[in-house]
Write a protein that holds these residues in place. Structure first.
Motif, short mmCIF file in Angstrom:
data_model
loop_
_atom_site.label_atom_id
_atom_site.label_comp_id
_atom_site.label_asym_id
_atom_site.label_seq_id
_atom_site.Cartn_x
_atom_site.Cartn_y
_atom_site.Cartn_z
N VAL A 41 0.87 -1.17 0.00
CA VAL A 41 0.00 0.00 0.00
C VAL A 41 0.91 1.23 0.00
O VAL A 41 1.87 1.28 0.77
CB VAL A 41 -0.90 -0.02 1.26
CG1 VAL A 41 -1.40 1.36 1.61
CG2 VAL A 41 -2.07 -0.99 1.09
N VAL A 60 4.04 -0.97 8.83
CA VAL A 60 3.32 0.25 8.47
C VAL A 60 4.31 1.37 8.67
O VAL A 60 4.86 1.53 9.77
CB VAL A 60 2.08 0.45 9.38
CG1 VAL A 60 1.34 1.71 8.99
CG2 VAL A 60 1.18 -0.78 9.32
N LEU A 72 5.41 2.71 12.16
CA LEU A 72 4.27 2.92 13.06
C LEU A 72 3.84 1.61 13.71
O LEU A 72 3.34 1.60 14.84
CB LEU A 72 3.08 3.52 12.29
CG LEU A 72 3.35 4.85 11.58
CD1 LEU A 72 2.14 5.28 10.76
CD2 LEU A 72 3.71 5.93 12.60
N SER A 73 3.99 0.52 12.97
CA SER A 73 3.54 -0.77 13.52
C SER A 73 4.08 -1.91 12.66
O SER A 73 4.40 -1.70 11.49
CB SER A 73 2.01 -0.81 13.53
OG SER A 73 1.55 -1.95 14.19
N PHE A 81 -5.03 -4.70 7.50
CA PHE A 81 -4.69 -3.29 7.27
C PHE A 81 -5.42 -2.79 6.03
O PHE A 81 -5.92 -3.59 5.24
CB PHE A 81 -3.17 -3.08 7.15
CG PHE A 81 -2.50 -3.86 6.04
CD1 PHE A 81 -2.00 -5.13 6.27
CD2 PHE A 81 -2.37 -3.31 4.77
CE1 PHE A 81 -1.40 -5.86 5.26
CE2 PHE A 81 -1.75 -4.03 3.74
CZ PHE A 81 -1.28 -5.31 3.99
N ARG A 92 -4.69 6.60 1.35
CA ARG A 92 -3.99 5.76 2.33
C ARG A 92 -3.20 6.62 3.31
O ARG A 92 -2.48 7.54 2.90
CB ARG A 92 -3.02 4.80 1.61
CG ARG A 92 -3.70 3.79 0.69
CD ARG A 92 -4.59 2.86 1.44
NE ARG A 92 -4.97 1.70 0.63
CZ ARG A 92 -5.91 0.84 1.01
NH1 ARG A 92 -6.57 0.99 2.15
NH2 ARG A 92 -6.20 -0.19 0.25
N VAL A 96 2.50 0.49 3.48
CA VAL A 96 2.62 -0.83 4.10
C VAL A 96 3.53 -1.66 3.20
O VAL A 96 3.29 -1.80 2.01
CB VAL A 96 1.25 -1.52 4.26
CG1 VAL A 96 1.42 -2.87 4.97
CG2 VAL A 96 0.27 -0.64 5.04
P1 CMP Z 1 -5.11 2.85 5.25
O1 CMP Z 1 -4.96 4.26 5.64
O2 CMP Z 1 -6.21 2.49 4.34
O3 CMP Z 1 -3.73 2.37 4.59
C1 CMP Z 1 -2.57 2.29 5.45
C2 CMP Z 1 -2.92 1.38 6.61
O4 CMP Z 1 -1.93 1.26 7.60
C3 CMP Z 1 -4.11 1.94 7.39
O5 CMP Z 1 -5.26 1.94 6.56
C4 CMP Z 1 -4.11 1.04 8.59
O6 CMP Z 1 -4.63 -0.22 8.28
C5 CMP Z 1 -2.60 0.89 8.82
N1 CMP Z 1 -2.15 1.84 9.87
C6 CMP Z 1 -2.03 3.19 9.79
N2 CMP Z 1 -1.58 3.69 10.96
C7 CMP Z 1 -1.41 2.63 11.80
C8 CMP Z 1 -0.95 2.50 13.15
N3 CMP Z 1 -0.58 3.57 13.88
N4 CMP Z 1 -0.92 1.25 13.68
C9 CMP Z 1 -1.28 0.18 12.96
N5 CMP Z 1 -1.71 0.24 11.68
C10 CMP Z 1 -1.77 1.46 11.11
#
Ligand code: CMP
Length: 227
Positions: A41, A60, A72-73, A81, A92, A96
């Motif tokens: 992503v 992430v 971030l994770s 996700f 987004r 990822v």
């Molecule tokens: P989305 O924004 O659609 O695409 C990026 C994804 O990363 C987001 O959805 C979440 O699923 C994941 N994500 C974003 N921030 C965090 C976070 N702080 N911790 C875990 N997952 C995250």
């Protein structure tokens, strides 16, 4: 598709669904394989799918202009996700990227929305997971503002030991020590600073590093670790 059904059953957010609903969900699911380091992503891309990790590990991540990385994770088997863009219709929020070869189940926006409407317990489980992620994000913001960098490296090691550590008589052992680069990206600093912090902890007898393992001595938690 049977295969997808079994995998979907193991995902916490789908575990309470009826057989019939799981079948409908499995019918709307495709499988994708990503190589190590593949971008699954991209931040700012439009989002049209939800991903469930069937096998493997992803991070992430945000990238600064200089290419510096903030993790971030880290998500693994059974985690999902990509839900944020599907829920708020915004691009987004982050990148990822696969850390290991990763197999993912992909649900379209329509399949995800239909599932949430058909099975409210899935919506509650998604909200529960989003709350856990917000708690962790709050904790990280607190750590960035309230701890210095040695404190953040120490906190990262203590969290890792809590989740993946093995208790020994002389402390807690972390068997798969992450790279210094990974620790740096998790705590918002440079690899060199992580290296200095680990060497300082070792010099003070608070940890022992040996190949891929790291042993946190009993005095590590609670020690004064200011840089
Ligand atoms: P989305 O924004 O659609 O695409 C990026 C994804 O990363 C987001 O959805 C979440 O699923 C994941 N994500 C974003 N921030 C965090 C976070 N702080 N911790 C875990 N997952 C995250």
């Amino acid at each position: 598709m049977n295969n997808h059904r079994e995998l979907l059953r193991k995902v916490t957010i789908f575990s309470q669904m009826s057989d019939k609903d799981i079948d409908l969900l499995a019918a709307g699911t495709v499988e994708r394989i990503f190589e190590k380091d593949a971008l699954i992503v991209g931040a700012e891309d439009p989002g049209d799918a939800l991903f469930v990790v069937a096998a493997g590990k992803v991070k992430v991540v945000l990238y600064g202009e200089s290419g510096r990385e903030v993790i971030l994770s880290v998500l693994r088997d059974g985690d999902f996700f990509g839900e944020m863009s599907l829920l708020d219709n915004q691009p987004r929020s982050a990148n990822v990227r696969a850390i290991e070869p990763t197999r993912a189940l992909v649900l379209s926006r329509d399949t995800f929305h239909q599932t949430l409407q058909r099975a409210p317990q899935v919506a509650i489980a998604v909200l529960g997971e989003m709350s856990r992620r917000l708690r962790r994000a709050d904790e990280s913001i607190g750590n960035l503002a309230l701890l210095d960098v040695y404190g953040r490296v120490a906190r990262f090691l203590l969290d890792l030991a809590k989740h993946d550590g093995v208790t020994r008589e002389d402390g807690t052992e972390i068997r798969e020590r992450p790279t210094q680069q990974h620790i740096a990206a998790m705590v918002g600093t440079s690899r060199e600073t992580v290296s200095r912090a680990l060497n300082e902890f070792q010099r003070r007898g608070l940890i022992e590093m040996d190949g891929k393992t790291i042993l946190l001595k009993p005095g590590f938690e609670g020690a004064d670790l200011t840089a």
